[in-house]
Motif scaffolding. Structure first.
Motif, PDB file in Angstrom:
ATOM      1  N   ILE A  68       2.834   4.297 -17.839  1.00 50.47           N
ATOM      2  CA  ILE A  68       2.390   4.551 -16.472  1.00 50.47           C
ATOM      3  C   ILE A  68       3.162   3.663 -15.504  1.00 50.47           C
ATOM      4  N   LEU A  69       3.637   4.284 -14.426  1.00 47.34           N
ATOM      5  CA  LEU A  69       4.337   3.563 -13.373  1.00 47.34           C
ATOM      6  C   LEU A  69       3.428   3.272 -12.190  1.00 47.34           C
ATOM      7  N   ALA A  70       2.530   4.213 -11.869  1.00 45.10           N
ATOM      8  CA  ALA A  70       1.675   4.042 -10.695  1.00 45.10           C
ATOM      9  C   ALA A  70       0.564   5.083 -10.691  1.00 45.10           C
ATOM     10  N   VAL A  71      -0.490   4.776  -9.977  1.00 41.50           N
ATOM     11  CA  VAL A  71      -1.507   5.784  -9.668  1.00 41.50           C
ATOM     12  C   VAL A  71      -0.906   6.707  -8.617  1.00 41.50           C
ATOM     13  N   ALA A  72      -1.067   8.015  -8.805  1.00 39.76           N
ATOM     14  CA  ALA A  72      -0.531   8.983  -7.845  1.00 39.76           C
ATOM     15  C   ALA A  72      -1.631   9.618  -7.001  1.00 39.76           C
ATOM     16  N   GLY A  73      -2.870   9.665  -7.505  1.00 39.64           N
ATOM     17  CA  GLY A  73      -3.932  10.253  -6.716  1.00 39.64           C
ATOM     18  C   GLY A  73      -5.264  10.305  -7.430  1.00 39.64           C
ATOM     19  N   VAL A  74      -6.275  10.672  -6.659  1.00 39.58           N
ATOM     20  CA  VAL A  74      -7.629  10.829  -7.187  1.00 39.58           C
ATOM     21  C   VAL A  74      -8.356  11.880  -6.353  1.00 39.58           C
ATOM     22  N   ALA A  75      -9.071  12.765  -7.023  1.00 37.72           N
ATOM     23  CA  ALA A  75      -9.835  13.806  -6.326  1.00 37.72           C
ATOM     24  C   ALA A  75     -10.762  14.487  -7.328  1.00 37.72           C
ATOM     25  N   THR A  76     -11.750  15.166  -6.804  1.00 37.54           N
ATOM     26  CA  THR A  76     -12.557  16.044  -7.642  1.00 37.54           C
ATOM     27  C   THR A  76     -12.002  17.452  -7.522  1.00 37.54           C
ATOM     28  N   HIS A  77     -12.186  18.230  -8.588  1.00 35.94           N
ATOM     29  CA  HIS A  77     -11.800  19.637  -8.521  1.00 35.94           C
ATOM     30  C   HIS A  77     -12.636  20.444  -9.501  1.00 35.94           C
ATOM     31  N   PRO A  78     -12.974  21.667  -9.089  1.00 36.54           N
ATOM     32  CA  PRO A  78     -13.802  22.523  -9.943  1.00 36.54           C
ATOM     33  C   PRO A  78     -12.956  23.269 -10.977  1.00 36.54           C
ATOM     34  N   VAL A  79     -13.553  23.537 -12.129  1.00 29.59           N
ATOM     35  CA  VAL A  79     -12.922  24.328 -13.183  1.00 29.59           C
ATOM     36  C   VAL A  79     -13.971  25.260 -13.764  1.00 29.59           C
ATOM     37  N   ARG A  86     -18.806  25.717 -16.493  1.00 27.77           N
ATOM     38  CA  ARG A  86     -18.388  25.213 -15.181  1.00 27.77           C
ATOM     39  C   ARG A  86     -18.408  23.694 -15.172  1.00 27.77           C
ATOM     40  N   CYS A  87     -17.323  23.095 -14.666  1.00 30.38           N
ATOM     41  CA  CYS A  87     -17.210  21.643 -14.574  1.00 30.38           C
ATOM     42  C   CYS A  87     -16.659  21.261 -13.212  1.00 30.38           C
ATOM     43  N   LEU A 121      10.535  25.272 -11.884  1.00 31.51           N
ATOM     44  CA  LEU A 121       9.210  25.140 -12.495  1.00 31.51           C
ATOM     45  C   LEU A 121       8.593  26.499 -12.791  1.00 31.51           C
ATOM     46  N   PRO A 122       7.843  26.606 -13.892  1.00 34.25           N
ATOM     47  CA  PRO A 122       7.020  27.802 -14.087  1.00 34.25           C
ATOM     48  C   PRO A 122       5.858  27.739 -13.092  1.00 34.25           C
ATOM     49  N   PRO A 123       5.106  28.823 -12.934  1.00 38.74           N
ATOM     50  CA  PRO A 123       3.964  28.780 -12.014  1.00 38.74           C
ATOM     51  C   PRO A 123       2.946  27.717 -12.432  1.00 38.74           C
ATOM     52  N   LEU A 124       2.494  26.933 -11.444  1.00 34.77           N
ATOM     53  CA  LEU A 124       1.434  25.941 -11.641  1.00 34.77           C
ATOM     54  C   LEU A 124       0.301  26.267 -10.683  1.00 34.77           C
ATOM     55  N   ASP A 125      -0.939  25.966 -11.098  1.00 38.05           N
ATOM     56  CA  ASP A 125      -2.048  26.176 -10.176  1.00 38.05           C
ATOM     57  C   ASP A 125      -1.967  25.158  -9.039  1.00 38.05           C
ATOM     58  N   GLU A 126      -2.796  25.327  -8.024  1.00 39.93           N
ATOM     59  CA  GLU A 126      -2.706  24.479  -6.835  1.00 39.93           C
ATOM     60  C   GLU A 126      -2.971  23.005  -7.144  1.00 39.93           C
ATOM     61  N   TRP A 127      -3.804  22.729  -8.147  1.00 34.98           N
ATOM     62  CA  TRP A 127      -4.079  21.328  -8.490  1.00 34.98           C
ATOM     63  C   TRP A 127      -2.873  20.713  -9.190  1.00 34.98           C
ATOM     64  N   GLY A 128      -2.214  21.469 -10.038  1.00 33.17           N
ATOM     65  CA  GLY A 128      -0.985  20.992 -10.659  1.00 33.17           C
ATOM     66  C   GLY A 128       0.089  20.737  -9.619  1.00 33.17           C
ATOM     67  N   GLN A 129       0.200  21.635  -8.646  1.00 29.24           N
ATOM     68  CA  GLN A 129       1.174  21.461  -7.567  1.00 29.24           C
ATOM     69  C   GLN A 129       0.872  20.205  -6.758  1.00 29.24           C
ATOM     70  N   LEU A 130      -0.408  19.980  -6.455  1.00 29.36           N
ATOM     71  CA  LEU A 130      -0.805  18.784  -5.705  1.00 29.36           C
ATOM     72  C   LEU A 130      -0.450  17.526  -6.485  1.00 29.36           C
ATOM     73  N   ARG A 131      -0.815  17.490  -7.750  1.00 31.20           N
ATOM     74  CA  ARG A 131      -0.556  16.294  -8.557  1.00 31.20           C
ATOM     75  C   ARG A 131       0.935  16.029  -8.695  1.00 31.20           C
ATOM     76  N   LEU A 132       1.703  17.074  -8.920  1.00 28.43           N
ATOM     77  CA  LEU A 132       3.149  16.903  -9.046  1.00 28.43           C
ATOM     78  C   LEU A 132       3.763  16.448  -7.729  1.00 28.43           C
ATOM     79  N   SER A 133       3.392  17.088  -6.631  1.00 26.96           N
ATOM     80  CA  SER A 133       3.993  16.728  -5.341  1.00 26.96           C
ATOM     81  C   SER A 133       3.651  15.305  -4.933  1.00 26.96           C
ATOM     82  N   THR A 134       2.441  14.840  -5.227  1.00 28.78           N
ATOM     83  CA  THR A 134       2.087  13.462  -4.877  1.00 28.78           C
ATOM     84  C   THR A 134       2.819  12.469  -5.761  1.00 28.78           C
ATOM     85  N   ALA A 135       2.996  12.804  -7.041  1.00 34.09           N
ATOM     86  CA  ALA A 135       3.740  11.914  -7.935  1.00 34.09           C
ATOM     87  C   ALA A 135       5.198  11.816  -7.495  1.00 34.09           C
TER      88      ALA A 135
END
Length: 159
Positions: A68-79, A86-87, A121-135
């Motif tokens: 690990i190099l750094a924390v990139a983010g924190v959030a809740t998200h539904p699945v 449901r989580c 990149l292959p298609p990523l869901d919006e949460w994957g896109q958020l996590r990648l873009s912030t990293a």
């Protein structure tokens, strides 16, 4: 737990690793439960730190050893899983780099694994896109208090 609560919404701790190789490519896996491409991620076990969980999931799902190099983010998200469970995950994601291992899908949680250039990149869901873009941005992201809960409304435009 599911035998007691059924498919009702439960809150769970989660951790995600955004792992880059020496060439700037990102590590992705094709999930076993829904066939979609995703970042390595999973639940934090009782007594486990989120950072340890993220590194454990990378190794288990992809065969790659990361640091690990750094924390990139924190959030809740539904699945909602294919079986209807449901989580709501409280997820912490980390910017990481690969330091060893052998790339291999585990055949259960991951059906395929690979390194991908950010412009291929292959298609990523919006949460994957958020996590990648912030990293990629190097900034720590969090949902502003009272802000919108949809990541597309608040994610940086780094990709």
């Amino acid at each position: 737990m599911r035998s007691s609560v059924g498919q009702e919404l439960i809150l769970l701790p989660g951790a995600t690793a955004v792992v880059f190789d020496g060439g700037g490519r990102v590590l992705l896996l094709r999930r076993g439960d829904n066939g979609q491409w995703s970042l390595p991620a999973g639940m934090v076990d009782p007594g486990e730190q989120p950072s340890d969980a993220a590194l454990r999931e990378v190794l288990e799902e992809t065969g790659i050893v990361a640091e690990i190099l750094a924390v990139a983010g924190v959030a809740t998200h539904p699945v909602v899983y294919p079986n209807g469970d449901r989580c709501e995950y409280l997820n912490i994601w980390f910017r990481c780099r690969a330091v060893g291992g052998v790339l291999a899908a585990d055949g259960d949680e991951s059906l395929d694994v690979g390194w991908f250039a950010l412009d291929a990149l292959p298609p990523l869901d919006e949460w994957g896109q958020l996590r990648l873009s912030t990293a990629v941005s190097g900034q720590v992201w969090f949902q502003p208090a009272g802000g919108a809960v949809h990541p597309a409304l608040t994610r940086p435009d780094s990709l």
